[in-house]
Design a protein around this motif. Structure first.
Motif, PDB file in Angstrom:
ATOM      1  N   THR A  32      78.964  30.497  31.990  1.00 37.29           N
ATOM      2  CA  THR A  32      78.245  30.777  30.689  1.00 37.29           C
ATOM      3  C   THR A  32      77.425  29.760  31.347  1.00 37.29           C
ATOM      4  O   THR A  32      77.696  28.516  31.853  1.00 37.29           O
ATOM      5  N   LEU A  33      75.810  29.732  30.713  1.00 32.83           N
ATOM      6  CA  LEU A  33      74.726  28.788  31.012  1.00 32.83           C
ATOM      7  C   LEU A  33      74.427  28.443  29.215  1.00 32.83           C
ATOM      8  O   LEU A  33      73.617  27.509  29.758  1.00 32.83           O
ATOM      9  N   CYS A  34      74.019  29.353  28.908  1.00 33.97           N
ATOM     10  CA  CYS A  34      73.630  29.299  27.819  1.00 33.97           C
ATOM     11  C   CYS A  34      73.886  29.959  26.705  1.00 33.97           C
ATOM     12  O   CYS A  34      73.808  29.622  25.954  1.00 33.97           O
ATOM     13  N   TYR A  35      75.202  29.510  26.244  1.00 35.51           N
ATOM     14  CA  TYR A  35      76.660  29.724  25.373  1.00 35.51           C
ATOM     15  C   TYR A  35      76.967  28.086  24.667  1.00 35.51           C
ATOM     16  O   TYR A  35      77.395  27.295  25.755  1.00 35.51           O
ATOM     17  N   GLY A  43      72.041  35.090  25.158  1.00 29.03           N
ATOM     18  CA  GLY A  43      72.254  35.879  26.149  1.00 29.03           C
ATOM     19  C   GLY A  43      70.574  35.651  27.142  1.00 29.03           C
ATOM     20  O   GLY A  43      70.607  36.751  27.145  1.00 29.03           O
ATOM     21  N   ALA A  44      70.453  34.545  27.016  1.00 27.41           N
ATOM     22  CA  ALA A  44      69.201  34.603  28.132  1.00 27.41           C
ATOM     23  C   ALA A  44      69.687  34.726  29.774  1.00 27.41           C
ATOM     24  O   ALA A  44      69.097  34.512  30.683  1.00 27.41           O
ATOM     25  N   CYS A  45      71.353  33.795  29.813  1.00 22.50           N
ATOM     26  CA  CYS A  45      71.526  33.616  30.951  1.00 22.50           C
ATOM     27  C   CYS A  45      71.718  34.592  32.208  1.00 22.50           C
ATOM     28  O   CYS A  45      71.666  34.245  33.525  1.00 22.50           O
ATOM     29  N   ARG A  46      72.710  35.377  31.647  1.00 22.05           N
ATOM     30  CA  ARG A  46      72.990  36.941  31.841  1.00 22.05           C
ATOM     31  C   ARG A  46      74.346  36.198  32.858  1.00 22.05           C
ATOM     32  O   ARG A  46      74.661  37.240  33.800  1.00 22.05           O
ATOM     33  N   LEU A  47      74.692  34.945  32.968  1.00 24.80           N
ATOM     34  CA  LEU A  47      75.503  34.610  33.862  1.00 24.80           C
ATOM     35  C   LEU A  47      77.356  35.127  33.140  1.00 24.80           C
ATOM     36  O   LEU A  47      77.987  35.873  33.702  1.00 24.80           O
ATOM     37  N   CYS A  48      77.173  35.576  31.678  1.00 26.91           N
ATOM     38  CA  CYS A  48      78.467  35.732  31.274  1.00 26.91           C
ATOM     39  C   CYS A  48      78.426  37.328  31.116  1.00 26.91           C
ATOM     40  O   CYS A  48      79.992  37.870  30.274  1.00 26.91           O
ATOM     41  N   THR A  60      75.986  41.770  28.335  1.00 25.67           N
ATOM     42  CA  THR A  60      76.826  39.746  28.122  1.00 25.67           C
ATOM     43  C   THR A  60      77.305  40.043  26.848  1.00 25.67           C
ATOM     44  O   THR A  60      77.564  40.149  25.850  1.00 25.67           O
ATOM     45  N   CYS A  62      79.043  37.519  25.670  1.00 24.38           N
ATOM     46  CA  CYS A  62      77.975  35.789  24.532  1.00 24.38           C
ATOM     47  C   CYS A  62      78.094  36.785  23.602  1.00 24.38           C
ATOM     48  O   CYS A  62      77.917  36.328  22.339  1.00 24.38           O
TER      49      CYS A  62
END
Ligand SMILES: Cc1cc2nc3c(=O)[nH]c(=O)nc-3n(C[C@H](O)[C@H](O)[C@H](O)COP(=O)(O)O)c2cc1C
Ligand code: SF4
Ligand code: SF4
Ligand code: SF4
Ligand code: FES
Lengths: 348, 593
Positions: A32-35, A43-48, A60, A62
């Motif tokens: 995660t990056l935006c959590y 829900g912005a980084c889309r990594l999760c 996502t 998160c």
């Protein structure tokens, strides 16, 4: 309760739990990056992203609430590919200067780049240039390192209730900045600095100080006020070089400007380290032991009370003391000294 | 023969741009001076403003009706009015050379007009005229004779699907919203319409605003909303104006406000102006914008139908979706379901543009073959060039090649070939269009309109555009096609909202159907359609050049030399391939290869 399966492990969670939170309870690692568990999901980084059976495409974790009988996969060739592309895209618009970055070794983006083994970048191209001088005394803004996770904007709004920063511009040129792109002018609590996953926000006084090597971490309590926020002191040799606070503390990692940035007095040569007593009228203040100082106060107060009565004395309590200490202080004045002359600095 | 005379002048945006306000004024003046108005015919002769009837390419369009017979004039300019009044209105002699031709009728006769039927007939600024064509009878019927559940059931049965892009069944969406326990609910009309080249919703609001309001009243009653918003872009001043006028009129008549149609139902509508961001058409961004936040999409779930504006259950419907509702209530779900194809019911309004003879606004039954739209209604390709592709769905759609020309135009059909209905934009492309350049054009738009929230869209669309740009400039690299394909898929699969998810569609569909054009740009450094200047060589044909020197004047790097009245010459080592000389030469002597 809701039952779901994540990577073949089943778990039961209360309604409202997100898939990410459920996975974390199972010690399943999802990048995660935006959590931040203390803030609303974004829900912005889309990594999760994860794959959920029956869903047409990855979602996502998160932002997705766990639902009964969900079957979740947190790792697959597709997820790995999408995450790696996202990280590569982020790095394609990120200054390549970890060597001299204040957050090196403590940066989520750097860690992700390493974990996903992003070396050459397929997407290198134009880069933003949003850096500009900001004359505020505390917070260094290096916006070219911003990943637009929105954590700073959210913490300022949701936790601090200040809303000193927001977004401007669209698309690739979107950025985080104070209104009208002026210098930051806020409470300087540094909550934003504490949640920033990269070197985009840092303490101005951290610059040029040791980052990892030889840095000692000591948990302590902030002395500025009676709240007693838990802090972690970063020291190097005999110098205090940074103050942080853990998410797990009773203050959830949040501090105020004084607790977070007001530590430079500790390193000053002219700082008071013992009590001082003026032994003769008109004489200089001289260092004394605590025993001597306390004895001195007791003798003088007893003398005044005897000669002029208890109302010749007054007590002024401090907000730096705890409630309990303040209670005892007024009790001491009313019962032991025998006066109602008691007040508190916070009353003004 | 004192029959009634009506002159209809198109006062849609297209008409106004072509000068219809002046035409109308001219009619007024001519009627005054000719004494038509007072002396001869009295009130029986009237000038009447109407909305857009679709054939904007022929504006200003003017109908002259005498009794029940109507003549339509095209390309009317103010100076032509005098003669129309003299010969036709007074002399009863239509001016045949100014009348529309057969193509005007083929354009209209192949359409089916549910939404656009009253546009071009009624005065959009008059509630009386809307009422005269059975306006607000559907709302009255819905509120006084139907329960909310019955209305929702009717919508479900009609098969109406959202016209704003995704095609979600409207009745189903309403039932989700109605099912929530809540003290309040909202209904929002999405009139943001930000796709380049789209003017469907704009024309409907400009030409028949009351139909949209009536749809909202019925929807509000069905879901139990007491407040509505119309979110409309500020760049549509005429639409905003007519909408506000319509709201005032509806309030005066008691169609909005308290206790509508004598029932206990209260409903009011506010207009909220959008500041012109494409992404604000996305429903969650639209909600954020109404709430006063920056228009950035929010993650779904929660869906607006459950938790929308101010956290309350909210229905967002497109202008065209709402404009269908009164007709469905009045004529029944079965009637509506009888129009269209198996899974896509009713009609669709389409903005037909590009390299086509008859550009304009059309309405077709769902499932009409692409071929019929382009070659019947559209009249075929302009200048008898070869059809290459049609781009549907705006910047989020794809390009459909010749091989799919028989495709039925409905939600499923378009999706099956990698495009989409979107809001209904249709841009026809011919052999002189470069497909790499087309996808670059759309990417320029989407990357500039991305809100910047999520990584794949914010940075991914920028990188896609960079790769496309270098291909069109002759700097394409080996592997760029594969890179484009991979990145486009990744952006599609990992973006947060519909903008990012669909932004790669133009790239993906052109890669699928026109890969050879990409290959020619990258491998041979050639642009087959001769569009990408950087890949072309400019030269002057001696036998065509008259030596006027216009090209040399236009050239900013002085690459063109030649004596006056003698053939000029381009020094290709100096030429920067800007194409200015090509545009400057009036004798087509500058060629590109
Ligand atoms: C980037 C983007 C832009 C959109 N723009 C519009 C628009 O201008 N008008 C519209 O009605 N729907 C637009 N939509 C679709 C809306 O989000 C929403 O689905 C629609 O308004 C729902 O109405 P419907 O069910 O009647 O179609 C857009 C979606 C996206 C992702
Ligand atoms: S220092 Fe505190 S008040 Fe200032 S921007 Fe950061 S979070 Fe907001
Ligand atoms: S400054 Fe830091 S916390 Fe704020 S959006 Fe950028 S990366 Fe995130
Ligand atoms: S996909 Fe694009 S427009 Fe949508 S949220 Fe992400 S950045 Fe914003
Ligand atoms: S952590 Fe979920 S999208 Fe960033």
């Amino acid at each position: 309760m809701i039952h779901l399966t994540i990577d073949d492990k089943s778990i039961e969670v209360p309604a409202g739990t997100t898939v990410l939170e459920a996975a974390r309870q199972l010690d399943i690692d999802i990048p995660t990056l935006c959590y931040d568990s203390r803030l609303k999901p974004y829900g912005a980084c889309r990594l999760c992203i994860v794959e959920i059976a029956g869903f047409p495409k990855p979602v996502t974790s998160c932002t997705t609430p766990a639902a009964d009988n969900m079957v979740v996969r947190t790792n697959s060739a597709l997820l790995h590919r999408l995450r790696k592309t996202t990280i590569e895209l982020l790095l394609s618009d990120h200054p390549n200067d970890c060597m001299v970055c204040v957050r090196s070794g403590d940066c989520t983006l750097q860690e992700l780049a390493y974990l996903y083994d992003v070396r050459e970048n397929r997407f290198s191209g134009g880069m933003r240039d949003h850096n500009r001088p900001d004359a505020n005394p505390f917070i260094q803004r290096d916006q070219n390192k911003c990943v637009m996770c929105g954590l700073c904007v959210r913490v300022c709004e949701e936790v601090q209730g200040v809303g000193a920063i927001g977004y401007s511009n669209r698309g690739f040129e979107a950025k985080v900045c104070p209104p009208f792109e002026k210098d930051l002018n806020c409470e300087f609590c540094g909550q934003c600095v504490s949640v920033c996953p990269t070197g985009a926000l840092s303490g101005k006084m951290w610059a040029g100080q040791p980052r990892q090597e030889g840095v000692k971490l000591t948990d302590s309590t902030c002395t500025y006020c009676g709240c007693g926020c838990n802090i972690t002191l970063h020291s190097h040799g005999d110098r205090l070089i940074r103050v942080s606070s853990k998410k797990t503390s009773h203050n959830r990692g949040w501090l105020c400007v004084k607790g977070r940035f007001g530590y430079d007095f500790v390193n000053r040569g002219d700082r008071l380290t013992t009590p001082l007593i003026r032994r003769e009228k008109g004489g200089a203040l001289e260092p004394a032991s605590w025993d001597e100082a306390v004895q001195f106060v007791v003798t003088r107060m007893a003398g005044i009370k005897e000669k002029h009565g208890p109302d010749a004395l007054a007590g002024l309590a401090s907000a730096r003391c705890t409630n309990e200490e303040n209670y005892l202080f007024q009790k001491f004045f009313r019962s032991v000294i025998g006066t109602n002359n008691i007040d508190h600095c916070a009353r003004y | 023969m004192n029959s009634e005379i009506t002159v209809n002048v198109c006062l849609g945006t297209g008409g106004i741009a072509a000068g219809s306000e002046m035409v109308m004024e001219e009619f007024r003046k001519e009627f005054e001076t000719a004494g038509v108005k007072n002396a001869k015919f009295g009130d029986r002769c009237k000038i009447h403003k109407v909305g857009c009837r679709g054939f904007c390419a022929r504006d200003v369009l003017v109908d002259v009706s005498v009794g029940d017979k109507t003549w339509t004039y095209q390309y009317i300019q103010p100076e032509m009015v005098k003669r129309i009044v003299k010969d036709h209105v007074l002399g009863r002699q239509p001016i045949t050379e100014w009348l529309v031709g057969d193509d005007y009728h083929t354009f209209h006769d192949n359409q089916k007009k549910v939404i656009l039927g009253d546009l071009g007939k009624i005065d959009p600024e008059s509630i009386e005229e809307y009422v005269a064509v059975a306006g607000y009878t559907a709302a009255r019927k819905a509120l006084t004779q139907m329960t909310p559940a019955e209305i929702i059931e009717t919508m479900k049965k009609s098969g109406l699907r959202g016209r704003g892009g995704a095609g979600f069944p409207t009745g189903l969406k309403w039932s989700f919203c109605a099912a929530n326990e809540s003290d309040d609910r909202y209904i929002i009309c999405n009139a943001d319409e930000g796709d380049p080249g789209a003017f469907m919703d704009r024309s409907v609001v400009e030409g028949n605003p009351h139909a949209v309001l009536e749809g909202m009243i019925i929807g509000a009653y069905a879901i139990g909303a007491t407040h509505g918003y119309v979110y409309i872009r500020a760049e549509y001043p005429l639409a905003v104006n007519r909408l506000n006028m319509a709201l005032e009129q509806a309030k005066e008549k008691g169609f909005l406000g308290k206790k509508l149609f004598g029932t206990s139902f209260d409903f009011d509508i506010k207009v909220k102006l959008g500041a012109g961001a494409f992404v604000c058409g996305e429903e969650t961004a639209l909600i954020a914008s109404i709430e006063g936040e920056r228009g950035m999409p929010r993650a779904k779930p929660p869906f607006p139908a459950n938790k929308g504006l101010w956290g309350k259950p909210t229905i967002i419907n497109n202008v065209e979706t709402l404009a269908n509702i009164p007709a469905i209530i009045n004529r029944g779900a079965e009637w509506f379901a009888s129009i269209g194809s198996e899974k896509s019911k009713g009609t669709k309004v389409i903005a037909l543009t590009g390299k086509i003879r008859n550009t304009g606004l059309i309405e077709i039954p769902m499932g009409t073959p692409l071929k019929d739209i382009i070659f019947n209604i559209g009249g075929g390709i302009e200048g008898d060039k070869l059809f290459k592709a049609v781009q549907t769905g705006g910047p989020s759609g794809g390009c459909i090649p010749q091989q799919h020309i028989d495709l039925p135009v409905d939600y499923e059909g378009l999706k099956s070939v990698g495009s989409m209905m979107g809001s209904g934009g249709m841009v026809v492309l011919d052999e002189t269009d470069c497909m790499v350049n087309i996808s670059k054009f759309f990417l320029e738009f989407t990357q500039a309109e991305s809100c910047g929230k999520c990584v794949p869209c914010r940075i991914g669309t920028k990188r896609l555009l960079e790769i496309l740009t270098r291909i069109t400039e002759g700097n394409g690299r080996k592997g760029d096609i594969e890179l484009l394909q991979e990145l486009a898929e990744d952006v599609r699969d990992s973006s947060l909202c519909g903008l990012g998810m669909s932004a790669p569609n133009p790239v993906l569909s052109t890669l699928k159907y026109f890969r050879h054009e990409y290959e020619a740009h990258i491998n041979q450094k050639k642009c087959p359609a001769k569009v990408c200047n950087k890949l072309l060589t400019f030269f002057i044909r001696e036998d065509m050049c008259v030596g006027c020197g216009m090209c040399a004047k236009a050239c900013s790097v002085a690459a063109i030399t030649g004596e006056k009245k003698k053939p000029h010459h381009i020094d290709s080592s100096l030429c920067i391939k800007c194409g200015s000389c090509f545009d400057a030469c009036k004798f087509s002597a500058v060629l590109k290869e």
